[in-house]
Design an enzyme around this catalytic site. Sequence first.
Site, PDB file in Angstrom:
ATOM      1  NE  ARG A 106      39.050  21.836  97.852  1.00  0.00           N
ATOM      2  CZ  ARG A 106      38.329  23.115  97.986  1.00  0.00           C
ATOM      3  NH1 ARG A 106      37.379  23.247  97.114  1.00  0.00           N
ATOM      4  NH2 ARG A 106      38.414  24.029  98.559  1.00  0.00           N
ATOM      5  CB  THR A 110      44.586  21.668  90.696  1.00  0.00           C
ATOM      6  OG1 THR A 110      44.624  20.622  91.420  1.00  0.00           O
ATOM      7  CG2 THR A 110      46.140  22.322  90.139  1.00  0.00           C
ATOM      8  CG  ASP A 202      39.826  22.411 106.055  1.00  0.00           C
ATOM      9  OD1 ASP A 202      39.363  21.378 106.487  1.00  0.00           O
ATOM     10  OD2 ASP A 202      40.743  22.684 104.939  1.00  0.00           O
ATOM     11  CG  ASP A 205      42.119  21.780 109.106  1.00  0.00           C
ATOM     12  OD1 ASP A 205      42.793  20.719 109.165  1.00  0.00           O
ATOM     13  OD2 ASP A 205      42.431  22.852 108.400  1.00  0.00           O
TER      14      ASP A 205
HETATM   15  C1  PRP Z   1      37.050  18.975 101.677  1.00  0.00           C
HETATM   16  C2  PRP Z   1      35.867  18.350 101.812  1.00  0.00           C
HETATM   17  C3  PRP Z   1      35.408  17.557 100.712  1.00  0.00           C
HETATM   18  C4  PRP Z   1      36.250  18.630  99.461  1.00  0.00           C
HETATM   19  C5  PRP Z   1      35.164  19.497  98.983  1.00  0.00           C
HETATM   20  O1  PRP Z   1      38.061  17.876 101.829  1.00  0.00           O
HETATM   21  O2  PRP Z   1      35.362  17.534 103.016  1.00  0.00           O
HETATM   22  O3  PRP Z   1      35.836  16.476 100.370  1.00  0.00           O
HETATM   23  O4  PRP Z   1      37.014  19.566 100.338  1.00  0.00           O
HETATM   24  O5  PRP Z   1      35.545  20.504  97.935  1.00  0.00           O
HETATM   25  P1  PRP Z   1      35.220  19.964  96.339  1.00  0.00           P
HETATM   26  O6  PRP Z   1      33.890  19.811  96.463  1.00  0.00           O
HETATM   27  O7  PRP Z   1      35.835  21.232  95.843  1.00  0.00           O
HETATM   28  O8  PRP Z   1      36.104  18.802  95.967  1.00  0.00           O
HETATM   29  P2  PRP Z   1      39.475  18.392 101.897  1.00  0.00           P
HETATM   30  O9  PRP Z   1      40.171  18.029 100.557  1.00  0.00           O
HETATM   31  O10 PRP Z   1      39.753  19.510 102.700  1.00  0.00           O
HETATM   32  O11 PRP Z   1      40.257  17.004 102.693  1.00  0.00           O
HETATM   33  P3  PRP Z   1      40.036  16.701 104.225  1.00  0.00           P
HETATM   34  O12 PRP Z   1      38.642  16.082 104.349  1.00  0.00           O
HETATM   35  O13 PRP Z   1      40.961  15.580 104.473  1.00  0.00           O
HETATM   36  O14 PRP Z   1      40.104  17.815 105.151  1.00  0.00           O
HETATM   37  N1  URA Z   2      36.197  22.115 101.904  1.00  0.00           N
HETATM   38  C1  URA Z   2      35.940  22.460 103.190  1.00  0.00           C
HETATM   39  O1  URA Z   2      36.221  22.112 104.020  1.00  0.00           O
HETATM   40  N2  URA Z   2      35.303  23.624 103.028  1.00  0.00           N
HETATM   41  C2  URA Z   2      34.994  24.409 102.047  1.00  0.00           C
HETATM   42  O2  URA Z   2      34.371  25.455 102.403  1.00  0.00           O
HETATM   43  C3  URA Z   2      35.454  23.931 100.643  1.00  0.00           C
HETATM   44  C4  URA Z   2      36.044  22.770 100.740  1.00  0.00           C
END
Ligand code: PRP
Ligand code: URA
Length: 211
Positions: A106, A110, A202, A205
């Site tokens: 994400r 944006t 997160d 993380d």
């Molecule tokens: C997080 C999560 C989803 C997304 C959710 O991933 O695991 O994929 O955000 O948010 P949304 O519904 O607003 O799209 P992130 O983009 O943080 O990537 P990661 O899994 O690599 O940490």
């Molecule tokens: N992605 C995450 O990992 N946590 C949130 O709360 C939202 C998006």
Amino acid sequence: MYSEHVHIMDHPLVAHKLSILRDKNTSTKDFREIVSEIGMLMTYEATRSLPLTTREIETPICKATVPTLDGKKFAVVPILRAGLGLVDGVLRIVPSARVGHIGLYRNEETLEPVKYFCKMPKDVADRDILIVDPMLATGGSADAAIGFMKDYGCKNIKLMVLLAAPEGIERIMKNHPDVDLYCGAVDDHLNEHGYIVPGLGDAGDRIFGTK
Ligand code: PRP
Ligand code: URA
């Protein structure tokens, strides 16, 4: 309040384990293990409608006609990175499943998803698909992932998330009303950074210890 395609878990074990994930003092090791355990419990629900056929066997007592899965092809598709944390739990329940990967992150400003990787089994269009990601926040990532799977020709698609925000559920049901959505819990709202409140932070993380 939501459509019949939204399935919100009501099992005490799921609720209890989610509370451990929410706690900011939970270690990376425990967090990872519990994500996997909830993945296993939720897969039990998400596979409830798998079709059965029958086969003839002999028990130690007599011949019998017994139920057996009808061998429909199944694939689990984690949204990288955090979705990887759920794969092991799904495979413990459906060990013969194939695994396809979609890499999305994400954009922090944006909040739009950016695709960086995609690798699917060759016959993915013939498979029932379970997309997994711990978090459904704005719904942008899951919306895009479902769109990619539809572009591959997949018809029977389910989405499994640990925590969902109402905004994400509404987006998925509006854009993909044919998709069954399985949520461990539905939280209150998104904050100004697009994080689920109260949430668990997160997910990527916390699973991989990258913060
Ligand atoms: C997080 C999560 C989803 C997304 C959710 O991933 O695991 O994929 O955000 O948010 P949304 O519904 O607003 O799209 P992130 O983009 O943080 O990537 P990661 O899994 O690599 O940490
Ligand atoms: N992605 C995450 O990992 N946590 C949130 O709360 C939202 C998006």
